[in-house]
Motif scaffolding. Structure first.
Motif, PDB file in Angstrom:
ATOM      1  N   VAL A  38       0.837  -1.194   0.000  1.00 38.15           N
ATOM      2  CA  VAL A  38       0.000   0.000   0.000  1.00 38.15           C
ATOM      3  C   VAL A  38       0.873   1.245   0.000  1.00 38.15           C
ATOM      4  O   VAL A  38       1.874   1.311   0.721  1.00 38.15           O
ATOM      5  CB  VAL A  38      -0.930   0.015   1.232  1.00 38.15           C
ATOM      6  N   SER A  39       0.492   2.201  -0.810  1.00 39.84           N
ATOM      7  CA  SER A  39       1.151   3.504  -0.839  1.00 39.84           C
ATOM      8  C   SER A  39       0.105   4.571  -0.561  1.00 39.84           C
ATOM      9  O   SER A  39      -1.088   4.345  -0.773  1.00 39.84           O
ATOM     10  CB  SER A  39       1.782   3.757  -2.212  1.00 39.84           C
ATOM     11  N   THR A  40       0.557   5.715  -0.090  1.00 37.27           N
ATOM     12  CA  THR A  40      -0.363   6.823   0.136  1.00 37.27           C
ATOM     13  C   THR A  40       0.184   8.088  -0.501  1.00 37.27           C
ATOM     14  O   THR A  40       1.388   8.210  -0.734  1.00 37.27           O
ATOM     15  CB  THR A  40      -0.603   7.086   1.644  1.00 37.27           C
ATOM     16  N   ASP A  41      -0.726   8.988  -0.795  1.00 43.90           N
ATOM     17  CA  ASP A  41      -0.386  10.319  -1.275  1.00 43.90           C
ATOM     18  C   ASP A  41      -1.424  11.272  -0.688  1.00 43.90           C
ATOM     19  O   ASP A  41      -2.301  10.827   0.071  1.00 43.90           O
ATOM     20  CB  ASP A  41      -0.307  10.356  -2.809  1.00 43.90           C
ATOM     21  N   PRO A  42      -1.358  12.546  -0.962  1.00 44.07           N
ATOM     22  CA  PRO A  42      -2.318  13.482  -0.354  1.00 44.07           C
ATOM     23  C   PRO A  42      -3.786  13.164  -0.658  1.00 44.07           C
ATOM     24  O   PRO A  42      -4.681  13.568   0.088  1.00 44.07           O
ATOM     25  CB  PRO A  42      -1.911  14.836  -0.936  1.00 44.07           C
ATOM     26  N   ALA A  43      -4.063  12.412  -1.728  1.00 44.31           N
ATOM     27  CA  ALA A  43      -5.451  12.078  -2.087  1.00 44.31           C
ATOM     28  C   ALA A  43      -5.976  10.859  -1.338  1.00 44.31           C
ATOM     29  O   ALA A  43      -7.176  10.677  -1.201  1.00 44.31           O
ATOM     30  CB  ALA A  43      -5.562  11.845  -3.589  1.00 44.31           C
ATOM     31  N   GLY A  44      -5.101   9.975  -0.870  1.00 47.45           N
ATOM     32  CA  GLY A  44      -5.547   8.760  -0.185  1.00 47.45           C
ATOM     33  C   GLY A  44      -4.557   7.628  -0.330  1.00 47.45           C
ATOM     34  O   GLY A  44      -3.354   7.843  -0.443  1.00 47.45           O
ATOM     35  N   ALA A  45      -5.092   6.406  -0.343  1.00 51.11           N
ATOM     36  CA  ALA A  45      -4.244   5.216  -0.441  1.00 51.11           C
ATOM     37  C   ALA A  45      -4.478   4.526  -1.777  1.00 51.11           C
ATOM     38  O   ALA A  45      -5.559   4.615  -2.359  1.00 51.11           O
ATOM     39  CB  ALA A  45      -4.565   4.254   0.699  1.00 51.11           C
ATOM     40  N   PHE A  46      -3.459   3.803  -2.227  1.00 49.31           N
ATOM     41  CA  PHE A  46      -3.612   3.023  -3.455  1.00 49.31           C
ATOM     42  C   PHE A  46      -2.697   1.817  -3.406  1.00 49.31           C
ATOM     43  O   PHE A  46      -1.717   1.774  -2.664  1.00 49.31           O
ATOM     44  CB  PHE A  46      -3.329   3.873  -4.701  1.00 49.31           C
ATOM     45  N   ILE A  47      -3.064   0.828  -4.211  1.00 47.28           N
ATOM     46  CA  ILE A  47      -2.262  -0.378  -4.315  1.00 47.28           C
ATOM     47  C   ILE A  47      -2.256  -0.809  -5.776  1.00 47.28           C
ATOM     48  O   ILE A  47      -3.292  -0.805  -6.438  1.00 47.28           O
ATOM     49  CB  ILE A  47      -2.786  -1.493  -3.381  1.00 47.28           C
ATOM     50  N   ASN A  48      -1.072  -1.110  -6.300  1.00 44.21           N
ATOM     51  CA  ASN A  48      -0.951  -1.585  -7.675  1.00 44.21           C
ATOM     52  C   ASN A  48      -1.220  -3.083  -7.693  1.00 44.21           C
ATOM     53  O   ASN A  48      -0.728  -3.820  -6.831  1.00 44.21           O
ATOM     54  CB  ASN A  48       0.434  -1.269  -8.234  1.00 44.21           C
ATOM     55  N   ILE A  49      -1.996  -3.510  -8.681  1.00 44.30           N
ATOM     56  CA  ILE A  49      -2.342  -4.927  -8.803  1.00 44.30           C
ATOM     57  C   ILE A  49      -2.000  -5.425 -10.208  1.00 44.30           C
ATOM     58  O   ILE A  49      -1.958  -4.654 -11.168  1.00 44.30           O
ATOM     59  CB  ILE A  49      -3.840  -5.167  -8.491  1.00 44.30           C
ATOM     60  N   ARG A  50      -1.742  -6.732 -10.284  1.00 47.89           N
ATOM     61  CA  ARG A  50      -1.494  -7.388 -11.559  1.00 47.89           C
ATOM     62  C   ARG A  50      -2.272  -8.705 -11.556  1.00 47.89           C
ATOM     63  O   ARG A  50      -2.232  -9.443 -10.571  1.00 47.89           O
ATOM     64  CB  ARG A  50      -0.002  -7.667 -11.755  1.00 47.89           C
ATOM     65  N   VAL A  51      -2.949  -8.995 -12.665  1.00 49.55           N
ATOM     66  CA  VAL A  51      -3.674 -10.254 -12.803  1.00 49.55           C
ATOM     67  C   VAL A  51      -3.214 -10.916 -14.093  1.00 49.55           C
ATOM     68  O   VAL A  51      -3.377 -10.357 -15.183  1.00 49.55           O
ATOM     69  CB  VAL A  51      -5.204 -10.046 -12.830  1.00 49.55           C
ATOM     70  N   LYS A  52      -2.623 -12.104 -13.955  1.00 47.95           N
ATOM     71  CA  LYS A  52      -2.149 -12.847 -15.123  1.00 47.95           C
ATOM     72  C   LYS A  52      -3.179 -13.908 -15.494  1.00 47.95           C
ATOM     73  O   LYS A  52      -3.639 -14.664 -14.639  1.00 47.95           O
ATOM     74  CB  LYS A  52      -0.803 -13.512 -14.843  1.00 47.95           C
ATOM     75  N   ASN A  53      -3.511 -13.960 -16.768  1.00 51.10           N
ATOM     76  CA  ASN A  53      -4.422 -14.979 -17.296  1.00 51.10           C
ATOM     77  C   ASN A  53      -3.573 -16.185 -17.679  1.00 51.10           C
ATOM     78  O   ASN A  53      -2.878 -16.175 -18.689  1.00 51.10           O
ATOM     79  CB  ASN A  53      -5.181 -14.429 -18.504  1.00 51.10           C
ATOM     80  N   VAL A  54      -3.606 -17.225 -16.855  1.00 48.64           N
ATOM     81  CA  VAL A  54      -2.833 -18.443 -17.122  1.00 48.64           C
ATOM     82  C   VAL A  54      -3.700 -19.523 -17.748  1.00 48.64           C
ATOM     83  O   VAL A  54      -3.266 -20.657 -17.911  1.00 48.64           O
ATOM     84  CB  VAL A  54      -2.133 -18.971 -15.842  1.00 48.64           C
ATOM     85  N   GLY A  55      -4.922 -19.171 -18.097  1.00 48.02           N
ATOM     86  CA  GLY A  55      -5.855 -20.112 -18.724  1.00 48.02           C
ATOM     87  C   GLY A  55      -5.676 -20.155 -20.226  1.00 48.02           C
ATOM     88  O   GLY A  55      -4.677 -19.658 -20.780  1.00 48.02           O
ATOM     89  N   THR A  56      -6.675 -20.715 -20.886  1.00 47.99           N
ATOM     90  CA  THR A  56      -6.625 -20.868 -22.341  1.00 47.99           C
ATOM     91  C   THR A  56      -7.711 -20.082 -23.056  1.00 47.99           C
ATOM     92  O   THR A  56      -7.829 -20.176 -24.275  1.00 47.99           O
ATOM     93  CB  THR A  56      -6.747 -22.359 -22.723  1.00 47.99           C
ATOM     94  N   VAL A  57      -8.505 -19.310 -22.330  1.00 43.44           N
ATOM     95  CA  VAL A  57      -9.566 -18.510 -22.945  1.00 43.44           C
ATOM     96  C   VAL A  57      -9.436 -17.047 -22.525  1.00 43.44           C
ATOM     97  O   VAL A  57      -8.938 -16.742 -21.443  1.00 43.44           O
ATOM     98  CB  VAL A  57     -10.977 -19.040 -22.568  1.00 43.44           C
ATOM     99  N   ALA A  58      -9.917 -16.176 -23.395  1.00 42.74           N
ATOM    100  CA  ALA A  58      -9.927 -14.744 -23.083  1.00 42.74           C
ATOM    101  C   ALA A  58     -11.029 -14.450 -22.066  1.00 42.74           C
ATOM    102  O   ALA A  58     -12.067 -15.108 -22.042  1.00 42.74           O
ATOM    103  CB  ALA A  58     -10.160 -13.945 -24.355  1.00 42.74           C
ATOM    104  N   ILE A  59     -10.789 -13.479 -21.220  1.00 41.54           N
ATOM    105  CA  ILE A  59     -11.757 -13.071 -20.201  1.00 41.54           C
ATOM    106  C   ILE A  59     -12.057 -11.597 -20.450  1.00 41.54           C
ATOM    107  O   ILE A  59     -11.143 -10.777 -20.514  1.00 41.54           O
ATOM    108  CB  ILE A  59     -11.191 -13.287 -18.786  1.00 41.54           C
ATOM    109  N   SER A  60     -13.359 -11.273 -20.578  1.00 36.91           N
ATOM    110  CA  SER A  60     -13.716  -9.904 -20.950  1.00 36.91           C
ATOM    111  C   SER A  60     -13.471  -8.908 -19.828  1.00 36.91           C
ATOM    112  O   SER A  60     -13.070  -7.781 -20.083  1.00 36.91           O
ATOM    113  CB  SER A  60     -15.167  -9.829 -21.422  1.00 36.91           C
ATOM    114  N   GLN A  61     -13.742  -9.291 -18.574  1.00 35.67           N
ATOM    115  CA  GLN A  61     -13.445  -8.365 -17.484  1.00 35.67           C
ATOM    116  C   GLN A  61     -13.160  -9.107 -16.185  1.00 35.67           C
ATOM    117  O   GLN A  61     -13.704 -10.175 -15.929  1.00 35.67           O
ATOM    118  CB  GLN A  61     -14.540  -7.336 -17.295  1.00 35.67           C
TER     119      GLN A  61
END
Length: 114
Positions: A38-61
């Motif tokens: 978690v990081s913070t700045d004057p606006a609030g808190a945020f966290i960077n995320i990463r999601v890897k698709n290790v499957g065999t089909v596309a995912i719309s969202q």
């Protein structure tokens, strides 16, 4: 989807989501979630995320939600959506909670993938 996110946020404010995130929610087998600190700045808190698709089909969202904590207590929840995830690709996003400048930790999970 908007109803689910609104319900998630409303429950998080009331503190009812805590048990669900106390133990990580079951994650889809074809997706791998990684989160930074978690990081913070004057606006609030945020966290960077990463999601890897290790499957065999596309995912719309992919909806990723996080609870932000300060000294072990939940101070709020927020979420983000990653779009058009294809096999072998890692989507990158950020979950931000406005006003949470005192956040020190976060618990995140994949809420929905379709």
């Amino acid at each position: 989807m908007k109803r689910m996110v609104v319900a998630f946020l409303a429950l998080g404010v009331a503190g009812a989501v805590v048990p669900a995130f106390a133990q990580q929610p079951p994650q889809p087998a074809n997706l791998q979630l990684q989160v930074d600190k978690v990081s913070t700045d004057p606006a609030g808190a945020f966290i960077n995320i990463r999601v890897k698709n290790v499957g065999t089909v596309a995912i719309s969202q992919i909806d990723v939600g996080c609870q932000f904590l300060a000294k072990g207590k939940v101070i709020g929840t927020s979420s983000t959506t990653l779009f058009a995830s294809v096999p072998g690709v890692t989507g990158i996003g950020q979950v931000r909670l406005m006003g949470a400048t005192n956040a020190t930790d976060a618990r995140c999970g994949i809420l929905k993938a379709s």
